[in-house]
Scaffold this motif. Structure first.
Motif, PDB file in Angstrom:
ATOM      1  N   UNK A  27       0.736  -1.106  -0.002  1.00  0.00           N
ATOM      2  CA  UNK A  27       0.074  -0.091  -0.035  1.00  0.00           C
ATOM      3  C   UNK A  27       0.800   1.397   0.056  1.00  0.00           C
ATOM      4  N   UNK A  28       1.861   1.160   0.796  1.00  0.00           N
ATOM      5  CA  UNK A  28       2.865   2.611   0.814  1.00  0.00           C
ATOM      6  C   UNK A  28       3.390   2.533  -0.398  1.00  0.00           C
ATOM      7  N   UNK A  29       3.863   1.757  -1.251  1.00  0.00           N
ATOM      8  CA  UNK A  29       4.186   1.779  -2.697  1.00  0.00           C
ATOM      9  C   UNK A  29       3.193   2.429  -3.606  1.00  0.00           C
ATOM     10  N   UNK A  30       2.080   2.006  -3.509  1.00  0.00           N
ATOM     11  CA  UNK A  30       1.119   2.730  -4.000  1.00  0.00           C
ATOM     12  C   UNK A  30       0.749   4.051  -4.018  1.00  0.00           C
ATOM     13  N   UNK A  31       0.807   4.339  -2.681  1.00  0.00           N
ATOM     14  CA  UNK A  31       0.531   5.984  -2.472  1.00  0.00           C
ATOM     15  C   UNK A  31       1.991   6.790  -2.494  1.00  0.00           C
ATOM     16  N   UNK A  32       2.823   6.254  -2.669  1.00  0.00           N
ATOM     17  CA  UNK A  32       4.230   7.006  -2.671  1.00  0.00           C
ATOM     18  C   UNK A  32       4.190   8.178  -3.544  1.00  0.00           C
ATOM     19  N   UNK A  33       4.409   9.262  -3.463  1.00  0.00           N
ATOM     20  CA  UNK A  33       4.340  10.261  -4.494  1.00  0.00           C
ATOM     21  C   UNK A  33       3.034  11.137  -4.664  1.00  0.00           C
ATOM     22  N   UNK A  34       1.773  10.632  -3.886  1.00  0.00           N
ATOM     23  CA  UNK A  34       0.846  11.279  -3.549  1.00  0.00           C
ATOM     24  C   UNK A  34       0.687  12.054  -2.352  1.00  0.00           C
ATOM     25  N   UNK A  35       1.720  12.062  -1.544  1.00  0.00           N
ATOM     26  CA  UNK A  35       1.803  12.793  -0.042  1.00  0.00           C
ATOM     27  C   UNK A  35       2.556  14.320  -0.386  1.00  0.00           C
ATOM     28  N   UNK A  36       2.397  14.740   0.548  1.00  0.00           N
ATOM     29  CA  UNK A  36       2.850  16.304   0.537  1.00  0.00           C
ATOM     30  C   UNK A  36       2.519  17.366   0.366  1.00  0.00           C
ATOM     31  N   UNK A  37       0.923  17.366   0.556  1.00  0.00           N
ATOM     32  CA  UNK A  37       0.188  18.418   0.050  1.00  0.00           C
ATOM     33  C   UNK A  37       0.550  19.718   0.686  1.00  0.00           C
ATOM     34  N   UNK A  38       0.496  20.707   0.158  1.00  0.00           N
ATOM     35  CA  UNK A  38       1.110  22.034   0.642  1.00  0.00           C
ATOM     36  C   UNK A  38       0.326  22.686   1.461  1.00  0.00           C
ATOM     37  N   UNK A  39      -1.010  22.416   1.454  1.00  0.00           N
ATOM     38  CA  UNK A  39      -2.136  23.374   2.029  1.00  0.00           C
ATOM     39  C   UNK A  39      -1.558  23.428   3.679  1.00  0.00           C
ATOM     40  N   UNK A  40      -1.408  24.541   4.451  1.00  0.00           N
ATOM     41  CA  UNK A  40      -1.192  24.371   5.694  1.00  0.00           C
ATOM     42  C   UNK A  40      -2.420  24.190   6.460  1.00  0.00           C
ATOM     43  N   UNK A  41      -3.641  24.118   6.089  1.00  0.00           N
ATOM     44  CA  UNK A  41      -4.709  23.615   6.936  1.00  0.00           C
ATOM     45  C   UNK A  41      -5.155  22.038   6.839  1.00  0.00           C
ATOM     46  N   UNK A  42      -4.199  21.418   5.889  1.00  0.00           N
ATOM     47  CA  UNK A  42      -4.315  19.899   5.999  1.00  0.00           C
ATOM     48  C   UNK A  42      -3.311  19.613   7.159  1.00  0.00           C
ATOM     49  N   UNK A  43      -3.986  19.443   8.469  1.00  0.00           N
ATOM     50  CA  UNK A  43      -3.090  19.029   9.392  1.00  0.00           C
ATOM     51  C   UNK A  43      -2.533  17.570   9.637  1.00  0.00           C
TER      52      UNK A  43
END
Length: 329
Positions: A27-43
């Motif tokens: 699962x981690x391999x699948x979602x790798x690259x989808x992380x790191x949203x820059x929004x400061x409100x995404x806690x």
């Protein structure tokens, strides 16, 4: 089995409950690259694989949102609905939040299983949501080869009182709020038809009180124990927080019958994959059977809290990061 029909729901699915999760490493391999949203409100987002997403609305309110569904873990339709709903609500509690609204997620083989059974599944989910004072506002359904049920849940939490999996600090106790063992008992149930009321009672119990107690005790780090087992979820928390955990295997509580089910070979493939994933980061002086129980794929398990929770056993403590993320003695 569902009393009015004699139908065993578990026989219509290739697996059951949270043991059907995609393996953690895959699962981690699948979602790798989808992380790191820059929004400061995404806690809380995808970065550390926490239990739910959290978005800040203002200084006093954040929205917690999650979805969880799976194939039948028990044969009784009503109990299946109750368990799946409690499991979905648990993700909000694991963040320290309060669920406020949910929608049903349904897959049903309508040409194979009576729709009356689906009505029982939904009734079970609605009853558990009512216990949580969470409104069920509809949902979505599809015709599916396997029966599946769960919920998408929205809750609220104060941004300063979040429980998250990257906030563990060294030198603190580790508490577990439900016993382990539902995985091996459910696997025995699926294979033999034997029923285990103690497992159902554990799975339908809400984590609401445990979450409130953890927040009141000023805990900052927690997760719920589901498909990746205690070892898998603990490893994710230790890795995200940069600390290690020392577990006292003798202090970990188990449901009656769990060790017998393990002895008789009712271990799911998901449990074995959990242990294989964690093993490179594990130092252990206990038996392989003990490790399998600690990796047992749970459904609607308890909260794993960094800190003391009144009434819950302390099963270990955190420490500064060492060579192993988890030590079991």
């Amino acid at each position: 089995m569902s009393a009015s029909t004699g139908i065993r729901l578990t026989q219509y699915a290739h697996g059951g409950g949270c043991a059907c999760k995609i393996p953690p490493g895959e699962l981690e391999d699948i979602v790798r690259g989808l992380t790191g949203d820059a929004s400061p409100d995404l806690l809380v987002g995808l970065d550390d694989g926490d239990d739910a997403a959290v978005v800040r609305l203002d200084n006093n309110t954040a929205v917690v949102t999650t979805a969880d569904f799976f194939t039948p873990v028990v044969d009784d339709a009503y109990d299946f609905g109750r368990i799946a709903a409690a499991n979905a609500l648990s993700d909000v509690y694991a963040m320290g939040g309060r669920p406020i609204v949910a929608v049903n997620l349904v897959g049903w083989p309508r040409d194979v299983l009576p729709v009356e059974l689906l009505g029982e599944v939904l009734r079970g989910g609605a009853d558990v949501a009512a216990m949580a004072s969470c409104i069920v506002g509809g949902g979505h359904s599809i015709d599916d080869p396997e029966p599946k049920y769960g919920m998408a849940v929205t809750g609220v939490v104060h941004p300063d009182r979040l429980l998250r999996n990257d906030a563990a600090r060294p030198g603190l106790p580790i508490s577990l709020t439900k016993p382990l063992g539902v995985g091996v008992l459910n696997n025995r149930h699926k294979s033999t038809g034997e029923t285990f009321p103690q497992a159902i009672e554990s799975m339908v119990a809400l984590n609401a009180d445990a979450a409130q107690a953890a927040v009141a005790a000023n805990a900052r780090a927690a997760t719920d124990v589901t498909g990746f087992g205690l070892l898998g979820h603990l490893y994710k928390m230790m890795r995200a927080s940069g600390v290690s955990a020392m577990i006292d295997a003798a202090a970990v509580p188990y449901l009656d019958g769990a060790r017998d089910a393990l002895r008789d070979g009712f271990v799911s493939g998901g449990t074995r994959r959990n242990l294989d994933w964690v093993r490179p980061q594990l130092s252990a002086s206990v038996s392989e059977d003990e490790l399998l129980l600690l990796a047992d794929a749970q459904t609607s398990g308890g909260l794993l809290v960094i800190g003391e929770v009144p009434g819950a056993p302390v099963i270990g403590e955190t420490a500064a990061r060492g060579a192993a993320a988890i030590s079991v003695r």
